[in-house]
Write a protein that holds these residues in place. Structure first.
Motif, PDB file in Angstrom:
ATOM      1  N   UNK A 115      10.317 -37.664 -67.523  1.00 50.51           N
ATOM      2  CA  UNK A 115       9.949 -37.031 -68.194  1.00 50.51           C
ATOM      3  C   UNK A 115       8.702 -35.908 -68.262  1.00 50.51           C
ATOM      4  N   UNK A 116       7.739 -36.074 -67.333  1.00 47.60           N
ATOM      5  CA  UNK A 116       7.021 -35.329 -67.013  1.00 47.60           C
ATOM      6  C   UNK A 116       7.979 -33.158 -66.772  1.00 47.60           C
ATOM      7  N   UNK A 117       9.287 -33.593 -65.793  1.00 51.40           N
ATOM      8  CA  UNK A 117       9.566 -32.795 -66.109  1.00 51.40           C
ATOM      9  C   UNK A 117      10.042 -31.600 -67.524  1.00 51.40           C
ATOM     10  N   UNK A 118      10.404 -32.484 -68.362  1.00 51.25           N
ATOM     11  CA  UNK A 118      10.630 -32.341 -70.424  1.00 51.25           C
ATOM     12  C   UNK A 118       9.511 -31.906 -70.698  1.00 51.25           C
ATOM     13  N   UNK A 119       8.455 -31.950 -70.336  1.00 55.01           N
ATOM     14  CA  UNK A 119       6.816 -31.800 -71.125  1.00 55.01           C
ATOM     15  C   UNK A 119       6.757 -29.997 -70.809  1.00 55.01           C
ATOM     16  N   UNK A 120       6.883 -30.709 -69.427  1.00 52.44           N
ATOM     17  CA  UNK A 120       7.219 -28.818 -68.913  1.00 52.44           C
ATOM     18  C   UNK A 120       7.512 -27.913 -69.243  1.00 52.44           C
ATOM     19  N   UNK A 121       9.053 -28.357 -69.810  1.00 51.26           N
ATOM     20  CA  UNK A 121      10.020 -27.998 -70.785  1.00 51.26           C
ATOM     21  C   UNK A 121       9.587 -27.336 -72.171  1.00 51.26           C
ATOM     22  N   UNK A 122       9.405 -28.684 -72.622  1.00 49.88           N
ATOM     23  CA  UNK A 122       8.863 -28.365 -74.488  1.00 49.88           C
ATOM     24  C   UNK A 122       7.641 -27.375 -74.332  1.00 49.88           C
ATOM     25  N   UNK A 123       6.582 -27.770 -74.155  1.00 46.51           N
ATOM     26  CA  UNK A 123       6.149 -26.754 -73.674  1.00 46.51           C
ATOM     27  C   UNK A 123       5.928 -25.535 -73.439  1.00 46.51           C
ATOM     28  N   UNK A 124       6.898 -25.064 -72.163  1.00 48.89           N
ATOM     29  CA  UNK A 124       7.876 -23.795 -72.133  1.00 48.89           C
ATOM     30  C   UNK A 124       8.266 -22.979 -73.305  1.00 48.89           C
TER      31      UNK A 124
ATOM     32  N   UNK B  33       0.364 -18.192 -90.417  1.00 48.87           N
ATOM     33  CA  UNK B  33       0.850 -19.128 -89.071  1.00 48.87           C
ATOM     34  C   UNK B  33       2.095 -20.343 -89.930  1.00 48.87           C
ATOM     35  N   UNK B  34       2.577 -20.116 -88.569  1.00 47.33           N
ATOM     36  CA  UNK B  34       3.172 -21.648 -89.043  1.00 47.33           C
ATOM     37  C   UNK B  34       2.969 -23.039 -87.989  1.00 47.33           C
ATOM     38  N   UNK B  35       3.218 -23.924 -88.228  1.00 50.13           N
ATOM     39  CA  UNK B  35       2.260 -25.073 -87.609  1.00 50.13           C
ATOM     40  C   UNK B  35       2.812 -25.000 -86.280  1.00 50.13           C
ATOM     41  N   UNK B  36       2.655 -25.333 -85.434  1.00 52.45           N
ATOM     42  CA  UNK B  36       2.833 -25.927 -83.911  1.00 52.45           C
ATOM     43  C   UNK B  36       4.122 -26.720 -84.153  1.00 52.45           C
ATOM     44  N   UNK B  37       5.229 -26.639 -83.564  1.00 49.24           N
ATOM     45  CA  UNK B  37       5.930 -27.763 -82.828  1.00 49.24           C
ATOM     46  C   UNK B  37       5.583 -28.479 -82.126  1.00 49.24           C
ATOM     47  N   UNK B  38       6.126 -29.923 -83.013  1.00 48.70           N
ATOM     48  CA  UNK B  38       5.732 -30.752 -82.125  1.00 48.70           C
ATOM     49  C   UNK B  38       6.873 -31.945 -81.655  1.00 48.70           C
ATOM     50  N   UNK B  39       6.690 -32.655 -79.977  1.00 53.78           N
ATOM     51  CA  UNK B  39       7.422 -33.523 -79.842  1.00 53.78           C
ATOM     52  C   UNK B  39       6.880 -34.288 -79.422  1.00 53.78           C
TER      53      UNK B  39
ATOM     54  N   UNK C 116       6.961 -23.726 -76.281  1.00 57.97           N
ATOM     55  CA  UNK C 116       6.517 -23.544 -77.618  1.00 57.97           C
ATOM     56  C   UNK C 116       6.113 -24.571 -78.768  1.00 57.97           C
ATOM     57  N   UNK C 117       6.412 -26.151 -77.504  1.00 56.16           N
ATOM     58  CA  UNK C 117       5.863 -27.546 -78.243  1.00 56.16           C
ATOM     59  C   UNK C 117       4.453 -27.981 -78.034  1.00 56.16           C
ATOM     60  N   UNK C 118       3.898 -28.353 -79.251  1.00 54.26           N
ATOM     61  CA  UNK C 118       2.618 -29.791 -78.537  1.00 54.26           C
ATOM     62  C   UNK C 118       3.316 -31.168 -77.949  1.00 54.26           C
ATOM     63  N   UNK C 119       3.308 -31.358 -76.812  1.00 58.79           N
ATOM     64  CA  UNK C 119       4.212 -32.259 -76.083  1.00 58.79           C
ATOM     65  C   UNK C 119       2.920 -33.831 -76.454  1.00 58.79           C
ATOM     66  N   UNK C 120       3.670 -34.518 -77.334  1.00 60.38           N
ATOM     67  CA  UNK C 120       3.145 -36.234 -76.845  1.00 60.38           C
ATOM     68  C   UNK C 120       3.659 -36.814 -75.420  1.00 60.38           C
ATOM     69  N   UNK C 121       2.812 -37.799 -74.699  1.00 59.51           N
ATOM     70  CA  UNK C 121       3.635 -37.819 -73.863  1.00 59.51           C
ATOM     71  C   UNK C 121       3.297 -40.052 -74.465  1.00 59.51           C
ATOM     72  N   UNK C 122       4.085 -40.938 -74.594  1.00 58.95           N
ATOM     73  CA  UNK C 122       3.719 -42.195 -74.968  1.00 58.95           C
ATOM     74  C   UNK C 122       4.569 -43.776 -73.411  1.00 58.95           C
TER      75      UNK C 122
END
Length: 289
Positions: free
Chosen positions: A50-59, A30-36, A61-67
């Protein structure tokens, strides 16, 4: 001939292999999940994009961290590689001090709202002056105060410069984006005079009848761009993520729709998701090209 004992042993081994396969322990990689990670200051425009891009990156396939940080730590975090990108760098004027300090360690990816952003001093239209040069003559009506936002924001530094350049007899009151908006709302509803540090795009221009005061000395600069800025090396480390950022571009009207929904009480992620649902072609292009 298979004895009963051998049959039991083979059966047990088969069951063990089946269990291991079901658990993903044998025969699968299994490949590690992509993260951003996305850094932002809690300004209304930054919360929306930021929240629009969070939704885009999750779609995608990324795990998204907001800072969420102040402007200074945001740029430092990008420069140090601790944050992958931000969607709300205001350039070339508002965030010029941060670009001068960190720009050689950052990646200017793309203008995501080109040429449609500005900052300055904002008043309700019922206020009877039109220029910063007129402010001293009516200082009492403004109670000698300019209502600001978070200390360290580019617009706060520009306003400190404006106070000096225009010789204004005013105090710049630090607050927050939400605090500034609350004071503006209260004053507007009572038809009181108020002057705030303001910027567009912002939901307040759709909610209230406002105007920028003229800035003949050009302290606040001309119209500028909202820019996506990434840490150095993201393009090499994650070409897929970088390509999404390169394609990400929308309008002041688009971001205002998300900001207005949030201001009306819709949760951040819900407002972002609703906008993406209403604009599937844009989101699809950002992700897939």
């Amino acid at each position: 001939m298979i004895t009963k004992k051998l049959f039991i042993s083979l059966f047990a081994g088969l069951m063990l292999c089946t269990a291991l396969l079901a658990a993903g322990c044998v025969g699968e990689t299994t490949e590690p999940q992509k993260e951003i990670s996305i850094g932002y200051v809690t300004w209304d425009c930054a919360i929306a994009s930021t929240h629009v891009m969070q939704e885009v990156f999750e779609e995608a396939g990324y795990k998204v961290t907001l800072i969420a940080v102040d402007a200074g730590p945001l740029y430092a975090g990008l420069a140090n590689g601790d944050i992958d990108f931000t969607t709300t760098a205001w350039l070339p004027h508002t965030h010029s001090m941060y670009w001068e300090e960190y720009g050689d360690r950052l990646d200017y990816v793309n203008k995501n709202i080109p040429g449609d952003a500005r900052i300055g001093l904002v008043v309700p239209k019922y206020v009877t002056i039109d220029s910063i040069e007129e402010m001293n003559a009516v200082a009492d009506q403004f109670d000698g105060k300019i209502i600001g936002i978070e200390p360290g924001a580019g617009i706060m530094q520009a306003t400190e410069d404006a106070i000096v350049e225009y010789g204004l007899n005013y105090e710049l009151v630090a607050s927050s984006s939400a605090g500034m908006a609350a004071e503006l709302r209260s004053a507007y509803n009572n038809e009181e005079w108020i002057v705030v540090t303001g910027w567009a795009p912002h939901w307040k221009f759709g909610r209230f009848d406002l105007k920028f005061l003229d800035d003949p000395k050009g302290v606040y600069g001309e119209a500028e761009d909202v820019v996506t800025v990434a840490r150095s090396g993201l393009k090499t480390d994650d070409p897929e993520a970088y390509a999404i950022l390169e394609r990400f571009q929308w309008s002041a009207v688009d971001i205002a729709e998300v900001m207005t929904s949030i201001e009306e009480g819709v949760p951040d992620r819900e407002a972002a998701r609703a906008w993406i649902t209403a604009n599937p072609d844009k989101a699809s292009y950002w992700i897939n090209g």
